[in-house]
Design a protein around this motif. Structure first.
Motif, mmCIF file in Angstrom:
data_model
loop_
_atom_site.group_PDB
_atom_site.id
_atom_site.type_symbol
_atom_site.label_atom_id
_atom_site.label_comp_id
_atom_site.label_asym_id
_atom_site.label_seq_id
_atom_site.Cartn_x
_atom_site.Cartn_y
_atom_site.Cartn_z
ATOM 1 N N HIS A 142 -33.505 -34.168 -27.156
ATOM 2 C CA HIS A 142 -34.995 -34.540 -27.809
ATOM 3 C C HIS A 142 -34.641 -33.922 -29.337
ATOM 4 C CE1 HIS A 142 -38.704 -33.957 -29.982
ATOM 5 N NE2 HIS A 142 -38.924 -35.108 -29.834
ATOM 6 N N THR A 143 -34.063 -32.713 -30.047
ATOM 7 C CA THR A 143 -34.410 -32.369 -30.898
ATOM 8 C C THR A 143 -32.618 -33.052 -32.052
ATOM 9 O OG1 THR A 143 -34.807 -29.949 -30.149
ATOM 10 C CG2 THR A 143 -33.284 -30.214 -32.462
ATOM 11 N N ARG A 144 -31.786 -33.111 -31.025
ATOM 12 C CA ARG A 144 -31.007 -33.955 -32.290
ATOM 13 C C ARG A 144 -31.195 -35.510 -32.255
ATOM 14 N NH1 ARG A 144 -30.434 -29.747 -32.498
ATOM 15 N NH2 ARG A 144 -28.849 -28.440 -31.882
ATOM 16 N N ASP B 145 -34.239 -35.885 -32.863
ATOM 17 C CA ASP B 145 -35.052 -36.564 -33.839
ATOM 18 C C ASP B 145 -34.468 -36.009 -34.857
ATOM 19 O OD1 ASP B 145 -37.537 -36.154 -34.816
ATOM 20 O OD2 ASP B 145 -37.736 -33.774 -34.908
ATOM 21 N N SER C 52 -32.553 -39.298 -36.579
ATOM 22 C CA SER C 52 -33.775 -40.505 -36.491
ATOM 23 C C SER C 52 -33.831 -39.911 -37.902
ATOM 24 C CB SER C 52 -34.991 -40.752 -35.942
ATOM 25 O OG SER C 52 -35.564 -39.222 -35.762
ATOM 26 N N ALA C 53 -33.901 -38.426 -38.616
ATOM 27 C CA ALA C 53 -34.226 -38.135 -40.040
ATOM 28 C C ALA C 53 -32.685 -38.578 -40.572
ATOM 29 C CB ALA C 53 -34.019 -37.069 -40.132
ATOM 30 N N SER D 136 -26.782 -33.647 -38.642
ATOM 31 C CA SER D 136 -26.865 -33.890 -36.946
ATOM 32 C C SER D 136 -25.471 -33.544 -36.304
ATOM 33 C CB SER D 136 -27.087 -35.428 -36.634
ATOM 34 O OG SER D 136 -28.226 -35.703 -36.333
#
Length: 130
Positions: free
Chosen positions: A28-30, A32, A35-36, A115
């Motif tokens: 989920h963090t990756r 996110d 997408s940023a 990322s």
């Protein structure tokens, strides 16, 4: 017979659940971060497009005014000052916008840099634990 205690199987299931939750949190963090990064790159490309269009517009207006200046060059001298000033302004603005767009294109950050750095940190932590 089996030497397993009833609490041992429960501990294994808890560990697997914790592992799954951790993997989902990492994913989920990756995602996110990814997408940023995509959103940031999209905004960068959009700003480059706007700057390029502004540069083309100003240079186009400057060329038209310069042509009018050449036509009017043989008329009254007061028109020359006005047209020359406008042509110079639009040409200078177009060149400035073009130079700024080129600078912005050359200094843009690498795509997915955040990322990739986070994934590198994760990999280093996993290797250090082994």
């Amino acid at each position: 017979m089996s030497d397993k205690m009833p609490g041992e199987s429960r501990g294994l299931l808890d560990s697997l659940g914790t592992l799954a939750a951790t993997l989902v949190a990492i994913a989920h963090t990756r995602l996110d971060l990814l997408s940023a990064d995509v959103e940031e790159d999209r905004a960068h490309v959009l700003s480059l497009l706007v700057l390029a269009l502004a540069a083309l517009f100003f240079i186009g207006v400057g060329v038209v005014l310069a042509a009018i200046l050449l036509v009017v060059a043989f008329w009254d001298t007061h028109r020359l000052l006005a047209l020359g000033s406008l042509a110079g302004f639009f040409l200078a603005a177009g060149v400035a916008a073009g130079v700024f767009a080129r600078h912005k294109a050359r200094t843009k950050p690498r795509l997915f840099a955040a990322s990739l750095s986070e994934l590198l940190k994760d990999r280093q932590q996993l290797v250090s634990r082994l």
